[in-house]
Design an enzyme around this catalytic site. Structure first.
Site, PDB file in Angstrom:
ATOM      1  N   LYS A   1       0.881  -1.151   0.000  1.00 11.63           N
ATOM      2  CA  LYS A   1       0.167   0.067  -0.105  1.00 11.63           C
ATOM      3  C   LYS A   1       0.926   1.263   0.007  1.00 11.63           C
ATOM      4  O   LYS A   1       1.630   1.360   1.009  1.00 11.63           O
ATOM      5  CB  LYS A   1      -0.758   0.208   1.386  1.00 11.63           C
ATOM      6  CG  LYS A   1      -1.722   1.386   1.270  1.00 11.63           C
ATOM      7  CD  LYS A   1      -2.408   1.362   2.468  1.00 11.63           C
ATOM      8  CE  LYS A   1      -3.460   2.714   2.624  1.00 11.63           C
ATOM      9  NZ  LYS A   1      -4.032   2.916   3.968  1.00 11.63           N
TER      10      LYS A   1
ATOM     11  N   SER B   1       0.836   5.210   0.022  1.00 12.88           N
ATOM     12  CA  SER B   1      -0.146   6.164   0.451  1.00 12.88           C
ATOM     13  C   SER B   1       0.449   7.558  -0.008  1.00 12.88           C
ATOM     14  O   SER B   1      -0.425   8.499   0.519  1.00 12.88           O
ATOM     15  CB  SER B   1      -0.221   6.269   1.988  1.00 12.88           C
ATOM     16  OG  SER B   1      -1.216   5.144   2.315  1.00 12.88           O
TER      17      SER B   1
END
Lengths: 300, 300, 300, 300
Positions: free
Chosen positions: B167, B169
């Protein structure tokens, strides 16, 4: 309010681990006795230098208990007790007091950076100070937390009867100057950066919490005393000589550098805990040379 | 290696607290059922949005247990399990697996910033992935941690059989592009920023973990589907319309903004925990207007 | 208001110097003819890539005259005309118009950073646009100027009849999205970063001013066309392949890297002017390999 | 090598403009006479504070000529002569020497930030120092230029016989300490930040080039003398009292703030040139109060 001494030099001691990265209380005890033989004003246990964020709560208590036991009862003993949530901080502060801390050093929460404005800091520290059985020291370490405790918040918080001072680790002398100017005479501003310790004292800091003081306690205390006694030329010269060691132990190699430097100085503080790793052989060589250069000049 | 679905939109759900800031599992359960009724691909529990750093270990386990129980067993369930020490991360990862997580999302340690170089990250994640009973997702959130997981480290780690994705961000599309280019086809790059979700998908992200998806799950999933189906003009238009809400829920008001937006959307996620505080009335008004504007345009 | 084409790809051309760092108009003329044979929509002369800040006013005029003469009259010709003072900018804009520029590209003043707020930018650009005989393009290049032109200022300025667009060089897609959303349909947003060109087009940019387009004009134009024609998978694939070259020519080696890449591509743009220096042999080798990799993949 | 005095306090004077933003040499002459009546060691003309980047070359020469004429011939007169290109800097340095400058202050080029490494700085300054008829002072002002002149480059350049010192404007005492430590005894390190002037002197700076000294020359000189004479407690107290004015004149309101403060102090330096604008009425009120507070305390 307190008879505790916050003047002078404090060592933010590392937490020893053995080769398996387990807490090593024997090494901790031996190191504490070594520091007790020095002219340090006090210890800070479980600060950033103490790898506190890499310990669980039970380990933290064992470190505090052992260090408190080995540190002379008349000398100041401060426990790091910062946590991200206000409630967890209050619990940590209470445990530290139970285990004999004279005061607690409470790092700014910093995970939710965009929300940590002036109000949030004031609310957090007021709640902690209201609940703490022992006096509270604020702790601003922007390079690590990514947030800055504004001078205005410090001015507000200095009015709280249970908040007695601040450790400011930025090394930014303009900010140090603002903190001294914005707080009452008996509010203690402590420097956290060894490379600007003399300048901080000149601008009104009453002492310092210096990683370098773990390795070179006598020299750091001497720098404090020279400045206190108005011997500025000698103080400036000593500060200049301390900078090369201070840099290696500080920003450049961090806690692993400090542990390596202690080893070189004859104090075994073990290895750092993962994800930290021991420094390279090249870094050890640089530390050895910096320490030897310092000692040689000192001897002359 | 895994049949788990990592495509599409995941909601990094908040952790509800009651007025006394105690964990509120009833509200959590109700909210989970609401999300289960939406087309979300899965949940991320105990991420940054879940105030995980404000919970103790016992609370973390209770949140995981309850959410796992209320989330359909066929749909992906990911647990945040990042800690500062490698050992604590391994313990958290193990507990998450025991409690039924399909995968774990492991934030980069970031306290000792100057020491967190490429090698330190690789060592940390390899140790965690070796020990984890379930697949590991890397998690780079520089705005919060203050460190950046280098694309080169991700390339190295993508070769580990138990590391299945990341992930990212930052919302930095150039970095997203590097991650996709530097990893194998079956390594899953997930976007973490709602304001650039469409662009991330265009550049090869397979989905997103979006705070905005807690509030507007259908719209976020629709944005994913439009892009997947090559309906780019519609996707770009929807992305444009989502930006104003995304900004308020994201950077500007953080977790408190998300909880306020959920309340406005009819989902009670309680209040944030101190030092976080509920957003101001002005912020609530801005959120209400942004949500209403979005719905109105959507209706036309 | 203007028949000038601002869609598509523009090359911000370098200014050739000979071995003694003197302006080399012969090389400039030859290079212009080369670019004229490509499908570029237009040229930008005297931009950041043109080492404009290293030229005196007389040299600037000679570059503009020669390039204007060698560029087909029907194709768009834009002159960089940013200066630190408003008055000097107005003079530069006037000279550029006299020498045949279709439009001027005006970089934000940035020396007095702390004073360059929204109002200061609006005042500056309004004064310039009021005085300019030709349409004005705003130019935001934060990495170089150290200031950011706020989206709110752009929205205000977009209402001025003589301000027709902006070059945004940050590569920040969220900011690009804000610019498109905050300005009228006929206000032209141009991307300045090659690594995120495709994403910028997806979010509504009408074209790009790309250093990479000096070296690979056909590929950049093809990326524009593929996106315009809705062939997104091919566009994304081409963007991925362009990134390695774009990085070397852009941030990593700057103008010296661009001049080296041009040399490798068979176009002699001379050396950079001091304090810039030619890139190292290692950098030339990296550029050669990146260009060959790109061509090879392209050939398949 | 030079009999010129570089110890003590230097005023980096502003350049007056009239209401139409034209150069106002009458105001400049009157102001110079005022400063000549103070105990300042010297003037710096055409520095950052002198809005040098907003002047054309002819205006620059007129300012230098007039100021040189009005400044006592026995006192040090330094001219700012930084430009982006090495060649233009050499020309500016030559003109300044022709017009009577005792030394030149040469700001780091900073437009092409990613290319300005240690080598580029060393090459640039060596070429300038080789060509300059008068001694050269390096000038590091990271907040404005966005680049930092590394201490290692300064150490290298200090060996050049025509490079006699540096103005370091960061206010970073650790960096100031490095500069003093890394250069020979007769290399002059001058502080550029008023808020940390005393600390800079403590660490070995021989003086300062302080915008504040335009407004409060006597107080700044007194701070220098108190420190030189070892009266540290008085020096620290004076530094504390100067900080509030220093902040308003410095970072907060920049050159427009300095011009407003001069007006309040009875010296008319006219208005700033666009894009700079006069400060707001609120800023004038804050400046007035800070100046009055300072004077009152001084009177007691």
């Amino acid at each position: 309010m307190t008879a505790m001494n916050l003047r002078g030099v404090f060592a933010p001691i590392p937490t020893p681990f053995d080769r398996d990265e387990r807490l090593d209380l024997d090494r901790l005890g031996a190191a504490c006795e070594r520091w007790a033989a020095s002219p340090l004003s006090g210890l800070v246990v479980l600060g950033s230098t103490g790898e506190a964020v890499l310990l669980d709560e039970l380990e933290s208590e064992r470190v505090l208990s052992l260090a408190r036991e080995r540190w002379p009862s008349g000398r100041t003993f401060i426990a790091g007790a910062g946590r991200e949530s206000t409630a967890a901080t209050i619990r940590a502060v209470g445990r530290a007091a139970d285990l004999g801390a004279d005061a607690v050093l409470v790092r700014t929460p910093g995970f939710y950076k965009s929300q940590m404005n002036n109000d949030a800091f004031v609310r957090h520290y007021r709640a902690v100070a209201d609940a703490s059985p022992v006096p509270v020291l604020l702790y601003n370490f922007t390079a690590v937390t990514g947030v800055n405790l504004p001078a205005a918040a410090v001015t507000t918080l200095a009015a709280h009867p249970n908040i007695i001072g601040i450790k400011e680790s930025s090394g930014d002398i303009a900010q140090m100057t603002d903190l001294v100017a914005g707080t009452p005479e008996d509010f203690c501003v402590l420097a956290g950066s060894s490379t600007t310790f003399y300048s901080s004292l000149c601008m009104g800091a009453v002492g310092g919490v210096l990683a370098l003081a773990c390795v070179l306690p006598d020299a750091c205390v001497r720098l404090f005393e020279l400045t206190r006694d108005g011997r500025h030329a000698e103080a400036a010269a000593l500060q200049h000589r301390l900078v090369p060691v201070a840099k290696l132990v500080g920003n450049m190699h961090g806690v692993p550098g400090l542990k390596a430097a202690l080893q070189l100085a004859g104090c075994d503080a073990g290895v750092p805990r993962s994800p930290l790793a021991p420094v390279s052989a090249a870094a050890v060589a640089a530390l050895r040379e910096a320490l030897m250069s310092f000692e040689e000049v000192a001897r002359v």
